[in-house]
Structures are given as structure tokens and as C-alpha cells.
Design a protein around this motif. Sequence first.
Motif, mmCIF file in Angstrom:
data_model
loop_
_atom_site.group_PDB
_atom_site.id
_atom_site.type_symbol
_atom_site.label_atom_id
_atom_site.label_comp_id
_atom_site.label_asym_id
_atom_site.label_seq_id
_atom_site.Cartn_x
_atom_site.Cartn_y
_atom_site.Cartn_z
ATOM 1 N N UNK A 19 0.516 -1.323 0.180
ATOM 2 C CA UNK A 19 0.496 -0.129 -0.144
ATOM 3 C C UNK A 19 0.112 1.734 -0.009
ATOM 4 N N UNK A 20 1.691 1.222 -0.601
ATOM 5 C CA UNK A 20 2.968 2.431 -0.655
ATOM 6 C C UNK A 20 2.633 3.721 -1.564
ATOM 7 N N UNK A 21 1.888 4.710 -0.675
ATOM 8 C CA UNK A 21 1.442 6.031 -0.933
ATOM 9 C C UNK A 21 2.411 6.935 -2.003
ATOM 10 N N UNK A 22 4.136 6.819 -1.930
ATOM 11 C CA UNK A 22 5.269 8.030 -2.162
ATOM 12 C C UNK A 22 5.676 7.625 -3.184
ATOM 13 N N UNK A 23 6.525 8.559 -3.999
ATOM 14 C CA UNK A 23 7.696 8.191 -4.786
ATOM 15 C C UNK A 23 8.438 7.631 -4.328
ATOM 16 N N UNK A 24 9.002 7.872 -2.874
ATOM 17 C CA UNK A 24 10.048 7.335 -2.290
ATOM 18 C C UNK A 24 10.358 6.387 -1.179
ATOM 19 N N UNK A 25 8.806 5.690 -1.623
ATOM 20 C CA UNK A 25 9.089 4.469 -0.982
ATOM 21 C C UNK A 25 9.305 3.340 -2.269
ATOM 22 N N UNK A 26 9.512 4.279 -3.449
ATOM 23 C CA UNK A 26 9.625 3.508 -4.442
ATOM 24 C C UNK A 26 11.011 2.729 -4.770
ATOM 25 N N UNK A 27 11.546 4.186 -4.377
ATOM 26 C CA UNK A 27 13.176 4.390 -4.389
ATOM 27 C C UNK A 27 13.775 2.705 -4.008
ATOM 28 N N UNK A 28 14.791 2.318 -4.859
ATOM 29 C CA UNK A 28 15.617 1.001 -5.192
ATOM 30 C C UNK A 28 14.967 -0.576 -5.184
ATOM 31 N N UNK A 29 13.287 -0.300 -5.336
ATOM 32 C CA UNK A 29 12.386 -1.261 -5.944
ATOM 33 C C UNK A 29 12.730 -1.618 -7.638
ATOM 34 N N UNK A 30 12.315 -2.100 -8.123
ATOM 35 C CA UNK A 30 11.486 -3.278 -9.306
ATOM 36 C C UNK A 30 10.126 -2.009 -9.739
ATOM 37 N N UNK A 31 10.355 -1.182 -10.494
ATOM 38 C CA UNK A 31 8.967 -0.580 -10.773
ATOM 39 C C UNK A 31 8.866 -0.606 -12.270
ATOM 40 N N UNK A 32 7.510 -0.951 -12.557
ATOM 41 C CA UNK A 32 6.861 -1.069 -14.153
ATOM 42 C C UNK A 32 5.267 0.157 -14.048
ATOM 43 N N UNK A 33 5.677 0.815 -15.433
ATOM 44 C CA UNK A 33 4.463 1.241 -15.534
ATOM 45 C C UNK A 33 4.458 1.176 -17.381
ATOM 46 N N UNK A 34 2.828 1.882 -17.844
ATOM 47 C CA UNK A 34 2.639 1.799 -19.097
ATOM 48 C C UNK A 34 3.186 3.157 -19.514
ATOM 49 N N UNK A 35 3.777 2.723 -20.833
ATOM 50 C CA UNK A 35 4.361 3.837 -21.712
ATOM 51 C C UNK A 35 2.895 4.345 -22.402
ATOM 52 N N UNK A 36 3.224 6.470 -22.095
ATOM 53 C CA UNK A 36 2.439 7.197 -23.212
ATOM 54 C C UNK A 36 1.902 7.644 -22.241
ATOM 55 N N UNK A 37 2.099 8.015 -20.387
ATOM 56 C CA UNK A 37 1.724 8.372 -19.606
ATOM 57 C C UNK A 37 2.690 9.884 -18.852
ATOM 58 N N UNK A 38 2.279 10.855 -18.591
ATOM 59 C CA UNK A 38 3.195 12.014 -18.763
ATOM 60 C C UNK A 38 4.157 11.878 -17.642
ATOM 61 N N UNK A 39 4.503 11.304 -16.678
ATOM 62 C CA UNK A 39 5.376 9.903 -15.110
ATOM 63 C C UNK A 39 6.191 9.965 -16.277
ATOM 64 N N UNK A 40 6.355 8.920 -16.929
ATOM 65 C CA UNK A 40 7.239 8.220 -18.253
ATOM 66 C C UNK A 40 8.959 8.836 -17.804
ATOM 67 N N UNK A 41 8.257 9.725 -18.261
ATOM 68 C CA UNK A 41 10.539 10.733 -18.647
ATOM 69 C C UNK A 41 10.736 10.864 -16.902
#
Length: 162
Positions: A19-41
Motif C-alpha cells: 500500500x505504498x503511497x509515495x515516490x520515495x517508497x519506490x526507490x530501490x525497487x523494481x517499478x513498472x509502468x505503461x508507456x505514454x503517461x505523463x510521468x514516464x520521463x
Amino acid sequence: MTREPRFAHSSPCIYSKSGRTTVAAMMGEQVGTVSGFLWVAEFKKLLGSDFKLYPNPVALAQDLEAGRVEIGVDSYGTGVYAQNKGSYPGLVIKVSEPDPRVQASIQAAQCNLLYTKANTSLGAAIDADIVAMHKDGSIAGYLKAFGLDPSGADVGEPRVIN
């Protein structure tokens, strides 16, 4: 402070077991997203080699389930709808808390309807319908009918994000 989900599907939402809610809590983990979103870059810059792009939500869901990524970032509507249909077992879907390193977490894109610029009467009719649907609560009702938070109908003043 967490935000409620937006009507626009490009507000980043974090899919995780904890139930993570912050960008900081994702650091150091394998993260995936779908191409085309504003946040990709911005996520590419922040997460580097720990960040993986997928062509669609199904491919992301498969890697989340297989454990090839620990965290997914996708839209709220996609996740909640899929979870209501039995997908994403064991995952918690939360709207990301605002983080200045990821602008879409602060000001999400809004849904748009495209039409020929010269067709001003169609544009005026669409605008009038959207205003009426906000006033009579139709948009909030549609969201609620599909298991989404009706507060997502409040997307703020119309804007274009460059």
C-alpha cells in the motif's frame, strides 16, 4: 496527505503489496509502468535501471503477478476496474502523494474529447454537456457506478499540460 483519485486517468497510482503511497517508497525497487503517461520521463530519470516500461496494462499486470516487478504505476481507474473483475490479487492501489519530482502527481492531465477545430458548434455543444453533467452530478454518478470514487469528477479548471 493523499489526494482522491482524479477523473483523468493520468494521475499516477501505485500498485503494491504494502500500500505504498509515495515516490520515495519506490526507490530501490523494481517499478513498472505503461508507456505514454505523463510521468514516464520523470520516473525514468528517478529510477534508472529499476524502471521498466510496458506496452499495455495487461503486460504490466502479468509482471506484477509473476514478481518481475515489485511495484506498478498505472491509472486508478484501470486498477480498480481490473481488481473488481478479479485481477491484481493481493495488491493495494493508492493514488500517489504529491511529489515535485513527478509533476503528474501534483497536477494530473484531464480527459479531452478531440474534434475538428473548425467545428466550433460541436465544441460549444460538448462544453455545454460537460458543464451540465458536472452540475447534475452525472459524471460522479458514472464513476460511482463503476466502483470509482465520485470525487474523481472534480478535476479543477480546464487546462492543457505541455
